[in-house]
Design a protein around this motif. Structure first.
Motif, PDB file in Angstrom:
ATOM      1  N   ARG A 253     -82.398  40.450  64.688  1.00 62.46           N
ATOM      2  CA  ARG A 253     -81.122  40.956  65.220  1.00 62.46           C
ATOM      3  C   ARG A 253     -81.194  41.045  66.741  1.00 62.46           C
ATOM      4  NH1 ARG A 253     -80.507  39.838  59.961  1.00 62.46           N
ATOM      5  NH2 ARG A 253     -78.913  41.138  58.921  1.00 62.46           N
ATOM      6  N   HIS A 254     -81.311  39.891  67.374  1.00 62.45           N
ATOM      7  CA  HIS A 254     -81.293  39.834  68.827  1.00 62.45           C
ATOM      8  C   HIS A 254     -79.885  40.140  69.332  1.00 62.45           C
ATOM      9  CE1 HIS A 254     -84.877  36.850  68.450  1.00 62.45           C
ATOM     10  NE2 HIS A 254     -85.313  38.075  68.589  1.00 62.45           N
ATOM     11  N   PRO A 255     -79.719  40.430  70.617  1.00 62.24           N
ATOM     12  CA  PRO A 255     -78.369  40.686  71.144  1.00 62.24           C
ATOM     13  C   PRO A 255     -77.389  39.543  70.892  1.00 62.24           C
ATOM     14  CG  PRO A 255     -80.007  41.418  72.718  1.00 62.24           C
ATOM     15  CD  PRO A 255     -80.761  40.710  71.629  1.00 62.24           C
ATOM     16  N   SER A 256     -77.893  38.320  70.717  1.00 63.43           N
ATOM     17  CA  SER A 256     -77.014  37.173  70.455  1.00 63.43           C
ATOM     18  C   SER A 256     -76.628  37.060  68.983  1.00 63.43           C
ATOM     19  CB  SER A 256     -77.693  35.879  70.900  1.00 63.43           C
ATOM     20  OG  SER A 256     -78.945  35.722  70.247  1.00 63.43           O
ATOM     21  N   PHE A 257     -77.181  37.913  68.118  1.00 63.80           N
ATOM     22  CA  PHE A 257     -76.885  37.832  66.683  1.00 63.80           C
ATOM     23  C   PHE A 257     -75.536  38.485  66.404  1.00 63.80           C
ATOM     24  CE2 PHE A 257     -76.890  39.168  62.286  1.00 63.80           C
ATOM     25  CZ  PHE A 257     -77.439  38.087  61.620  1.00 63.80           C
ATOM     26  N   ASN A 258     -74.566  37.669  66.049  1.00 64.88           N
ATOM     27  CA  ASN A 258     -73.237  38.142  65.651  1.00 64.88           C
ATOM     28  C   ASN A 258     -72.689  39.227  66.588  1.00 64.88           C
ATOM     29  OD1 ASN A 258     -71.002  38.005  63.964  1.00 64.88           O
ATOM     30  ND2 ASN A 258     -71.753  39.598  62.597  1.00 64.88           N
ATOM     31  N   PRO A 259     -72.620  38.963  67.891  1.00 61.35           N
ATOM     32  CA  PRO A 259     -72.196  39.996  68.839  1.00 61.35           C
ATOM     33  C   PRO A 259     -70.724  40.360  68.655  1.00 61.35           C
ATOM     34  CG  PRO A 259     -72.281  37.869  69.925  1.00 61.35           C
ATOM     35  CD  PRO A 259     -72.856  37.663  68.558  1.00 61.35           C
ATOM     36  N   ASP A 260     -70.388  41.589  69.053  1.00 53.73           N
ATOM     37  CA  ASP A 260     -69.000  42.035  68.957  1.00 53.73           C
ATOM     38  C   ASP A 260     -68.100  41.257  69.910  1.00 53.73           C
ATOM     39  OD1 ASP A 260     -69.562  43.969  67.037  1.00 53.73           O
ATOM     40  OD2 ASP A 260     -70.092  45.455  68.556  1.00 53.73           O
ATOM     41  N   LYS A 261     -68.631  40.915  71.080  1.00 50.94           N
ATOM     42  CA  LYS A 261     -67.856  40.188  72.084  1.00 50.94           C
ATOM     43  C   LYS A 261     -68.338  38.740  72.135  1.00 50.94           C
ATOM     44  CE  LYS A 261     -66.519  40.214  76.973  1.00 50.94           C
ATOM     45  NZ  LYS A 261     -66.678  40.893  78.291  1.00 50.94           N
ATOM     46  N   ASN A 262     -67.399  37.824  72.097  1.00 51.15           N
ATOM     47  CA  ASN A 262     -67.720  36.397  72.160  1.00 51.15           C
ATOM     48  C   ASN A 262     -67.305  35.877  73.533  1.00 51.15           C
ATOM     49  OD1 ASN A 262     -67.973  33.632  71.865  1.00 51.15           O
ATOM     50  ND2 ASN A 262     -67.044  33.566  69.821  1.00 51.15           N
ATOM     51  N   ASP A 263     -68.284  35.602  74.383  1.00 50.95           N
ATOM     52  CA  ASP A 263     -67.996  35.141  75.750  1.00 50.95           C
ATOM     53  C   ASP A 263     -68.056  33.631  75.871  1.00 50.95           C
ATOM     54  OD1 ASP A 263     -70.777  34.656  75.597  1.00 50.95           O
ATOM     55  OD2 ASP A 263     -70.944  34.851  77.760  1.00 50.95           O
ATOM     56  N   LYS A 264     -68.266  32.917  74.749  1.00 51.79           N
ATOM     57  CA  LYS A 264     -68.524  31.488  74.808  1.00 51.79           C
ATOM     58  C   LYS A 264     -67.253  30.688  75.083  1.00 51.79           C
ATOM     59  CE  LYS A 264     -72.833  31.972  74.222  1.00 51.79           C
ATOM     60  NZ  LYS A 264     -72.773  33.339  74.779  1.00 51.79           N
ATOM     61  N   VAL A 265     -67.447  29.398  75.441  1.00 47.90           N
ATOM     62  CA  VAL A 265     -66.334  28.504  75.732  1.00 47.90           C
ATOM     63  C   VAL A 265     -66.269  27.428  74.654  1.00 47.90           C
ATOM     64  CG1 VAL A 265     -66.579  28.940  78.197  1.00 47.90           C
ATOM     65  CG2 VAL A 265     -67.741  26.968  77.185  1.00 47.90           C
ATOM     66  N   SER A 266     -65.330  26.510  74.825  1.00 47.33           N
ATOM     67  CA  SER A 266     -65.112  25.422  73.894  1.00 47.33           C
ATOM     68  C   SER A 266     -64.948  25.974  72.472  1.00 47.33           C
ATOM     69  CB  SER A 266     -66.257  24.405  73.977  1.00 47.33           C
ATOM     70  OG  SER A 266     -65.949  23.229  73.269  1.00 47.33           O
ATOM     71  N   TRP A 267     -65.378  25.208  71.477  1.00 46.05           N
ATOM     72  CA  TRP A 267     -65.157  25.603  70.091  1.00 46.05           C
ATOM     73  C   TRP A 267     -65.909  26.865  69.703  1.00 46.05           C
ATOM     74  CZ3 TRP A 267     -69.286  25.757  66.636  1.00 46.05           C
ATOM     75  CH2 TRP A 267     -70.461  25.142  67.067  1.00 46.05           C
ATOM     76  N   ILE A 268     -67.029  27.143  70.360  1.00 45.48           N
ATOM     77  CA  ILE A 268     -67.831  28.312  69.996  1.00 45.48           C
ATOM     78  C   ILE A 268     -67.071  29.598  70.302  1.00 45.48           C
ATOM     79  CG2 ILE A 268     -70.067  29.452  70.308  1.00 45.48           C
ATOM     80  CD1 ILE A 268     -71.148  26.738  71.242  1.00 45.48           C
ATOM     81  N   GLY A 269     -66.255  29.571  71.360  1.00 46.89           N
ATOM     82  CA  GLY A 269     -65.474  30.754  71.711  1.00 46.89           C
ATOM     83  C   GLY A 269     -64.397  31.103  70.717  1.00 46.89           C
ATOM     84  N   THR A 270     -64.090  30.186  69.792  1.00 43.90           N
ATOM     85  CA  THR A 270     -63.049  30.441  68.787  1.00 43.90           C
ATOM     86  C   THR A 270     -63.599  31.040  67.499  1.00 43.90           C
ATOM     87  OG1 THR A 270     -63.204  28.257  67.721  1.00 43.90           O
ATOM     88  CG2 THR A 270     -61.825  28.432  69.697  1.00 43.90           C
ATOM     89  N   LEU A 271     -64.917  31.138  67.386  1.00 40.36           N
ATOM     90  CA  LEU A 271     -65.512  31.569  66.125  1.00 40.36           C
ATOM     91  C   LEU A 271     -65.300  33.066  65.895  1.00 40.36           C
ATOM     92  CD1 LEU A 271     -68.897  29.629  66.259  1.00 40.36           C
ATOM     93  CD2 LEU A 271     -66.818  28.993  65.022  1.00 40.36           C
ATOM     94  N   ARG A 332     -72.138  34.221  66.909  1.00 41.74           N
ATOM     95  CA  ARG A 332     -71.157  34.130  65.822  1.00 41.74           C
ATOM     96  C   ARG A 332     -71.195  32.789  65.086  1.00 41.74           C
ATOM     97  NH1 ARG A 332     -65.670  37.064  68.150  1.00 41.74           N
ATOM     98  NH2 ARG A 332     -66.578  39.119  68.520  1.00 41.74           N
ATOM     99  N   MET A 333     -72.189  31.988  65.345  1.00 45.03           N
ATOM    100  CA  MET A 333     -72.345  30.740  64.606  1.00 45.03           C
ATOM    101  C   MET A 333     -73.144  31.008  63.346  1.00 45.03           C
ATOM    102  SD  MET A 333     -73.047  27.971  67.620  1.00 45.03           S
ATOM    103  CE  MET A 333     -74.249  28.963  68.494  1.00 45.03           C
TER     104      MET A 333
END
Length: 566
Positions: A253-271, A332-333
Motif C-alpha cells: 500500500r504505497h502512496p501510489s496505491f489507489n490514491p484518493d486524488k488522481n493527478d495523472k494526465v491522458s487516459w490515466i487521469g480518467t480512471l 488507480r490502474m
C-alpha cells in the motif's frame, strides 16, 4: 532565430564487429579463458512491489554474492521492445520493435528489421562463444517462424512457441530449430529447469569454449489464452507444490496505491478509484505472482549448484533481471505495464561473478540498452561505437572504465495503445516520451504525452509520483528538460551516451545567446543549471507529437519553436 536540429548523429567509422575482434586479438590473445555469461530473464517481474524479498534462494545465491543495481530501468515498458533493447543495445526508436504483435512488434518485426545481423549474440558468437536459449524469447515465435536467429546455436535454441508461451501447464517449445515439443500437466519452469541442466552438462564437456546461456521462464507473467473473443488474461499459475503460499500477502500500500486524488494526465487521469472487490482481486493476483516465482527461485539454486559441480561457477557472470516492471493498483490502474512510472520501468538487475562486489547495492544508473556493452567489456571484447549506452560499472575496480561518463539521463518511450490486463478497455492516447534524470541530489521524470499534456515529478521529494508539479515549476528549469528530451528522442550511439555535449556543441554558436557554453563545460544537469545559460535554453526548440499514433513514425514527432513567451 534559426532553430537548432539535434537529429544529426556524431560521425562514426563503419567497421564490422568481426574486424574489431580480429584487430583486438593481439591484446587479448594471451588472456585467460573468456568468462561465461548466464542470464536468468523473468517476465514482468516487479521491483517496486517487493517480489525479490520473497525469493530466498535468489538472495542466497545472487543478491548476497553479487551487486544489485537499484537504478536499473527498461526504456520501453513492454516485453518485445524491452527484450530487443536488451540484446541490441539500442533504444526502441532505433530498433523500431515497438509492440507485441505485427506489424509493429513481435518476432516477425524483429526478423524483418534484420536486427539479428548486428546484436550481442552474434558478436559473441564471432568471438568464439556458444550461445544457448531456453524459454520465452519474444512474442511471435510461432510454429511457422521458429528458427534460431543468427548468433544462437541451433542445437541449443529452445524457445517457447505461440500460442502456448504463457500457459504454465501446457507449454510448447521449438526444439533446436526443429520439431515442436508439447507438454501437458508438467509445470513450465520445471521443464525449463530440466532442459537447462542438460544444456549445462553438455557445455561442461568442452570447457575451452565460453558460453552465453539465457534461461527465461514466463513467471510471474499472467497466463494468456486465446479464444473466439480474443486474448484472455488470468492470474499466473504456481506449481502445485507452491499453491497456498503467502496466504496473508497483499500488494504493498504505497502512496501510489489507489490514491484518493488522481493527478495523472491522458487516459490515466480518467480512471476512477478502485472499489473493494477490485482491490481484493489485486491482492489475489499479487499472491499468485509470488507463488509462481517460487519455482524460478528453485531453478536458480539448481542451476548455480550445477555450475559449481561442473567447475563452471568461478568463471561465470550470473545475471538476474526481467524485461519490464508491473503495476498493481497504482495510480488507480488495475494491473499491467506500459506507463513511464517507476512501477513499470524500474526493474531488478543483479549480477555476480569475478571481480564483482558481494552483498552490495549500487545506485549507478543503467538500462537494458547498457547490457550489451557490459557483457562485451567483461568478455574483453571491443564495444561498437554505435551502441546507445556504455558499460554498466559492475566491477568493484572502477578504474577499468576509464573516462566513460556516468549515465545521468536516458529516455523512456512508448507508442502503443494501452490496455489493463484482466479488463477489456483499450486506450488510444498512450504514446509518450520521457526523460529520466538521476544524479547527486536529484531524481526526476519529465514526460510529454501525445495529447500535448506534460508531467514532471521530483522523485526525491515524491518517490511514488503522486504529485505532478509541472505547472508549479520554473520555466527556466523546464527549458533544460525540454532540450534534453529533444536530443534523446532521436539519439543514436554517442548522442545517447552524452546528450549534454550535443546540446552544447560548438554549432550552437549560431544561437542568439552567446552564453551557450561548450561540450566540456556542461556534462550534467548541475552544470546546465548555471543561470548564464537561461537565455540559451529559452531559445532552443521543443519536441511535440502531431497526433496520437500507436506506432513510431519519426514524421509524427517534430520540433516546435522556442517558448513563445521568451
Amino acid at each position: 532565430m534559426k532553430t537548432i536540429s539535434f537529429l544529426a548523429v556524431l560521425p562514426v567509422a563503419i567497421i564490422s564487429f568481426s574486424q574489431l575482434v580480429a584487430a583486438s586479438s593481439g591484446s587479448h590473445g594471451h588472456q585467460k579463458q573468456k568468462p561465461n555469461f548466464l542470464v536468468f530473464l523473468t517476465d514482468d517481474q516487479d521491483r517496486r512491489l517487493n517480489s525479490l524479498d520473497h525469493l530466498p534462494l535468489v538472495k542466497k545465491y545472487i543478491r548476497d554474492e553479487g551487486t544489485e543495481f537499484t537504478n536499473y530501468y527498461t526504456t520501453t515498458a513492454m516485453c518485445c521492445p524491452s527484450r530487443v533493447s536488451l540484446w541490441s543495445g539500442q533504444f526502441a526508436h532505433n530498433h523500431n520493435v515497438t509492440d507485441e504483435s505485427p506489424p509493429h512488434g513481435s518476432y516477425t518485426k524483429f526478423v524483418s528489421q534484420n536486427l539479428e545481423q548486428n546484436w550481442l549474440p552474434l558478436w559473441l558468437q564471432e568471438a568464439g562463444y556458444s550461445n544457448n536459449y531456453i524459454g520465452k524469447f519474444i512474442n511471435g515465435v510461432s510454429p511457422t517462424l521458429k528458427r534460431a536467429p543468427k548468433g544462437f546455436d541451433k542445437d541449443h535454441w529452445e524457445p517457447l512457441v505461440a500460442p502456448n508461451i504463457y500457459t504454465f501447464y501446457s507449454p510448447v517449445f521449438s526444439t533446436n530449430d526443429g520439431p515442436l515439443e508439447a507438454h501437458t500437466g508438467v509445470y513450465q519452469t520445471d521443464i525449463i529447469s530440466d532442459k537447462s541442466i542438460a544444456i549445462l552438462d553438455g557445455l561442461a564437456k568442452n570447457k575451452s569454449n565460453p558460453f552465453l546461456f539465457v534461461i527465461s521462464p514466463t513467471a510471474p507473467h499472467d497466463e494468456v489464452w486465446f479464444d473466439d473473443k480474443g486474448t484472455v488474461f488470468t492470474p499466473p499459475v504456481p506449481a502445485k507444490r507452491h499453491e497456498g503460499l503467502f496466504p496473508g500477502a497483499k500488494a504493498p500500500r504505497h502512496p501510489s496505491f489507489n490514491p484518493d486524488k488522481n493527478d495523472k494526465v491522458s487516459w490515466i487521469g480518467t480512471l476512477p478509484k478502485l472499489n473493494d472487490s477490485e482491490v481484493e482481486r489485486i491482492d489475489a493476483i499479487y499472491r499468485a505472482r509470488l507463488q509462481s516465482l517460487q519455482a524460478t527461485d528453485e531453478l536458480v539454486e539448481r542451476i548455480i549448484k550445477r555450475l559449481e559441480h561442473n567447475g563452471q561457477l568461478d568463471n561465470t557472470y550470473i545475471v538476474y533481471t526481467t524485461d519490464n516492471g508491473y503495476h498493481l493498483g497504482t495510480h488507480r490502474m488495475f494491473a499491467g505495464k506500459q506507463t513511464p512510472y517507476e512501477e513499470d520501468t524500474n526493474i531488478p538487475f543483479i549480477i555476480r561473478g569475478p571481480g564483482i562486489a558481494k552483498n552490495k547495492k549500487s545506485n549507478a544508473v543503467a538500462t537494458h540498452t547498457h547490457f550489451p556493452a557490459t557483457v562485451l567489456q567483461l568478455a574483453g571484447l571491443p564495444i561498437p561505437d554505435e551502441l546507445d549506452a556504455h558499460s554498466i560499472p559492475v566491477l568493484a575496480d572502477r578504474s577499468v572504465y576509464g573516462k566513460d561518463q556516468p549515465t545521468e539521463a536516458f529516455s523512456v518511450e512508448f507508442w502503443s495503445n494501452a490496455f489493463l490486463e484482466n479488463a477489456t478497455a483499450t486506450f488510444t492516447t498512450n504514446s509518450y516520451k520521457s526523460v529520466r534524470l538521476i544524479g547527486q541530489g536529484y531524481n526526476l521524470l519529465y514526460t510529454i504525452w501525445c495529447t500535448g499534456e506534460k508531467e514532471y515529478y521530483d522523485l526525491v521529494e515524491d518517490p511514488f509520483q503522486v504529485k505532478n508539479i509541472y505547472k508549479h515549476t520554473k520555466q527556466s528549469f523546464l527549458d533544460r528538460l525540454d532540450a534534453l528530451l529533444n536530443v534523446l528522442r532521436t539519439c543514436k550511439g554517442p548522442t545517447c551516451r552524452d546528450p549534454w555535449s550535443v546540446i552544447h556543441a560548438t554549432t550552437n554558436s549560431k544561437s542568439k545567446s552567446k552564453n551557450h557554453g561548450s561540450q566540456k563545460e556542461v556534462r550534467s544537469l548541475k552544470d546546465a543549471l548555471n543561470k548564464k545559460y537561461d537565455e540559451f535554453y529559452a531559445g532552443l526548440p521543443r519536441f511535440s507529437f502531431k497526433n496520437c499514433l500507436p506506432y513510431y513514425l519519426s514524421a509524427n514527432e517534430v520540433e516546435t519553436p522556442e517558448h513563445s513567451e521568451l
